[in-house]
Design a protein around this motif. Sequence first.
Motif, PDB file in Angstrom:
ATOM      1  N   PRO A 276      18.963  -3.898  39.351  1.00  0.00           N
ATOM      2  CA  PRO A 276      17.333  -3.121  40.746  1.00  0.00           C
ATOM      3  C   PRO A 276      16.404  -2.484  39.721  1.00  0.00           C
ATOM      4  O   PRO A 276      15.636  -1.989  40.813  1.00  0.00           O
ATOM      5  CB  PRO A 276      18.908  -2.279  41.535  1.00  0.00           C
ATOM      6  CG  PRO A 276      20.037  -2.051  40.861  1.00  0.00           C
ATOM      7  CD  PRO A 276      20.170  -4.050  39.689  1.00  0.00           C
ATOM      8  N   ARG A 277      17.700  -1.760  38.498  1.00  0.00           N
ATOM      9  CA  ARG A 277      16.099  -1.383  37.913  1.00  0.00           C
ATOM     10  C   ARG A 277      15.314  -2.686  37.247  1.00  0.00           C
ATOM     11  O   ARG A 277      13.807  -1.797  37.385  1.00  0.00           O
ATOM     12  CB  ARG A 277      16.339  -0.852  36.848  1.00  0.00           C
ATOM     13  CG  ARG A 277      17.568  -0.689  36.226  1.00  0.00           C
ATOM     14  CD  ARG A 277      18.673   0.277  34.827  1.00  0.00           C
ATOM     15  NE  ARG A 277      18.317  -1.453  34.302  1.00  0.00           N
ATOM     16  CZ  ARG A 277      18.595  -1.866  32.895  1.00  0.00           C
ATOM     17  NH1 ARG A 277      18.887  -0.333  31.835  1.00  0.00           N
ATOM     18  NH2 ARG A 277      18.682  -2.682  32.129  1.00  0.00           N
ATOM     19  N   TYR A 278      14.958  -3.427  38.138  1.00  0.00           N
ATOM     20  CA  TYR A 278      13.472  -4.511  37.490  1.00  0.00           C
ATOM     21  C   TYR A 278      12.897  -4.926  39.212  1.00  0.00           C
ATOM     22  O   TYR A 278      12.146  -4.827  39.093  1.00  0.00           O
ATOM     23  CB  TYR A 278      14.057  -5.912  36.630  1.00  0.00           C
ATOM     24  CG  TYR A 278      13.564  -7.231  36.803  1.00  0.00           C
ATOM     25  CD1 TYR A 278      12.100  -6.769  36.104  1.00  0.00           C
ATOM     26  CD2 TYR A 278      13.317  -8.251  37.810  1.00  0.00           C
ATOM     27  CE1 TYR A 278      10.466  -8.003  36.296  1.00  0.00           C
ATOM     28  CE2 TYR A 278      12.448  -9.020  37.573  1.00  0.00           C
ATOM     29  CZ  TYR A 278      11.353  -9.214  37.488  1.00  0.00           C
ATOM     30  OH  TYR A 278      10.644  -9.142  37.067  1.00  0.00           O
ATOM     31  N   ALA A 279      14.164  -5.713  40.182  1.00  0.00           N
ATOM     32  CA  ALA A 279      13.528  -5.595  41.106  1.00  0.00           C
ATOM     33  C   ALA A 279      14.593  -5.236  42.080  1.00  0.00           C
ATOM     34  O   ALA A 279      16.190  -5.816  42.461  1.00  0.00           O
ATOM     35  CB  ALA A 279      13.867  -7.032  40.906  1.00  0.00           C
ATOM     36  N   PRO A 280      14.486  -4.147  42.887  1.00  0.00           N
ATOM     37  CA  PRO A 280      15.503  -3.128  43.823  1.00  0.00           C
ATOM     38  C   PRO A 280      15.928  -4.345  44.381  1.00  0.00           C
ATOM     39  O   PRO A 280      16.902  -4.536  45.457  1.00  0.00           O
ATOM     40  CB  PRO A 280      14.658  -2.295  44.687  1.00  0.00           C
ATOM     41  CG  PRO A 280      13.815  -1.971  42.970  1.00  0.00           C
ATOM     42  CD  PRO A 280      13.261  -2.977  42.611  1.00  0.00           C
ATOM     43  N   LEU A 281      15.512  -5.492  45.184  1.00  0.00           N
ATOM     44  CA  LEU A 281      15.602  -6.454  46.726  1.00  0.00           C
ATOM     45  C   LEU A 281      16.892  -7.174  45.861  1.00  0.00           C
ATOM     46  O   LEU A 281      17.448  -7.915  46.702  1.00  0.00           O
ATOM     47  CB  LEU A 281      15.024  -7.456  46.996  1.00  0.00           C
ATOM     48  CG  LEU A 281      13.627  -6.596  47.850  1.00  0.00           C
ATOM     49  CD1 LEU A 281      12.588  -7.725  47.852  1.00  0.00           C
ATOM     50  CD2 LEU A 281      14.264  -6.879  49.351  1.00  0.00           C
ATOM     51  N   HIS A 282      16.927  -7.487  44.711  1.00  0.00           N
ATOM     52  CA  HIS A 282      17.989  -7.777  44.244  1.00  0.00           C
ATOM     53  C   HIS A 282      18.988  -7.263  43.911  1.00  0.00           C
ATOM     54  O   HIS A 282      20.677  -7.706  43.119  1.00  0.00           O
ATOM     55  CB  HIS A 282      17.555  -8.841  42.514  1.00  0.00           C
ATOM     56  CG  HIS A 282      16.362  -9.803  42.891  1.00  0.00           C
ATOM     57  ND1 HIS A 282      16.017  -9.964  41.097  1.00  0.00           N
ATOM     58  CD2 HIS A 282      15.735  -9.702  43.160  1.00  0.00           C
ATOM     59  CE1 HIS A 282      14.986 -10.372  41.038  1.00  0.00           C
ATOM     60  NE2 HIS A 282      14.750 -10.794  42.221  1.00  0.00           N
ATOM     61  N   ASP A 283      19.024  -5.923  44.320  1.00  0.00           N
ATOM     62  CA  ASP A 283      20.277  -5.168  44.824  1.00  0.00           C
ATOM     63  C   ASP A 283      21.615  -6.425  45.356  1.00  0.00           C
ATOM     64  O   ASP A 283      21.185  -6.788  46.215  1.00  0.00           O
ATOM     65  CB  ASP A 283      20.143  -3.987  44.197  1.00  0.00           C
ATOM     66  CG  ASP A 283      21.448  -2.719  44.281  1.00  0.00           C
ATOM     67  OD1 ASP A 283      22.916  -3.270  43.655  1.00  0.00           O
ATOM     68  OD2 ASP A 283      21.614  -0.899  44.114  1.00  0.00           O
ATOM     69  N   SER A 284      23.119  -5.825  44.674  1.00  0.00           N
ATOM     70  CA  SER A 284      24.134  -6.239  45.845  1.00  0.00           C
ATOM     71  C   SER A 284      24.943  -5.689  46.692  1.00  0.00           C
ATOM     72  O   SER A 284      25.192  -6.083  47.375  1.00  0.00           O
ATOM     73  CB  SER A 284      24.985  -7.013  44.835  1.00  0.00           C
ATOM     74  OG  SER A 284      25.843  -6.368  43.941  1.00  0.00           O
TER      75      SER A 284
END
Length: 308
Positions: A220-228
Motif C-alpha cells: 500500500p505504500r506503492y498503491a493504496p488500492l493493493h492493500d488487503s
Amino acid sequence: MADYKTLIDAEIWAFIEKTDSHYPPETATFGVEDQRRIYDEMCAAFRVAYPIGVSAIDRDYGGVPCRHYTSGTADVAVMYYHGGGFVVGGLESHDDVCAEICAASGFDVISVDYRMAPEHKHPAMFEDAMAATRAVADELGKPLVLCGDSAGGNLAAAVSHMARGTGLDIRGQVLVYPGLGGDYNKGSYVEYADAPMLTRDDIVIYKNVRLAGEEPVGDPRYAPLHDSDFAGLPPTVINTAQCDPLSDDGVDYQRALKAAGVPVHHVDEPGLVHGHMRARHMSARSSASFERIKEAVTALGKGKWPYA
C-alpha cells in the motif's frame, strides 16, 4: 473513446490550450531536466498571489524540505503532498494552492518536497512523506488532515494506510484526482486513455520511472488500492475528474472504504480534466470543485462529516 468536445466546456478548453502552450502533451517523453523546467514554467504561468493574511516559511520537518503556511493561530495542520507523477513539481508548483487552502480553512498547511524519481525510486517518496508527517505531528502537536493531488493523493492515502496503529492523529484525508494503483486495462483507463492533460501512456511512463525494478505486489505504500485491509482508515473525501484515466481509482477506493465501514464521500467532477485545480481562477467548474476541496479539508479538520 469519450467525446471530449461534448463533455468539456469552453473555459476548460481554454485552460487546456494555455497549459499545452507551456507544457506540450508529449513532455512526459522528454528528459527529466527538461520535464521539470517546462513544468515549473507552466505552473508559474498560472500562479496567483497569496490571499491576504497568509505567510510561509521554508524549513525541514523530519529531514525533509517543507514549506509551512499560516494565517494565524491554528489548531489543525494540513499535510499537502504535491502532484507531478513522482517526477516533477515541488514547493513552487503548488504554492498558491496551498496558500489558498490555508486561507480558506484557517489551518496551517505544510507542503512536502519529497524526493522524486528517477534519482530516487519507490519507496523514497513515501518515506519522505511519512517522515515529514510524523515530524509535524510530533513538533506541532496538532491533529492532521492529509491532502494531495494526483501522485500526492497516492502519498496521502499511503501515509493514512501505514499510519494506522502508530498514534498519529489523522482526522481525515482529501484526495484530488489520485492515482491509487487501479487496473490500467479497464474502465476509465480505457475510456479516457487519450484524455487531454493526462493520457494512459503518460501514466505508464511515470510508473516505470518511479519503479526500481518489478512492480511491488500488495504494497500500500506503492498503491493504496493493493492493500488487503481498509478498516480503520480516516474519514475520506475523494474528488476525481470525469475526463481522466485515473477517475476509476477514486471509485474503486470509495467502494473499498465503504465496505470496510470507513466514512467516505466521492465526487466525480463532470467535464473536468486531470490537473484542473490550476484552472480554478479561469473556470467556473474548476472553481466550484476547488471550493468543495477546501470545504472538505475544513470540515474534516474540525471533526465534522457534512455528507449524507
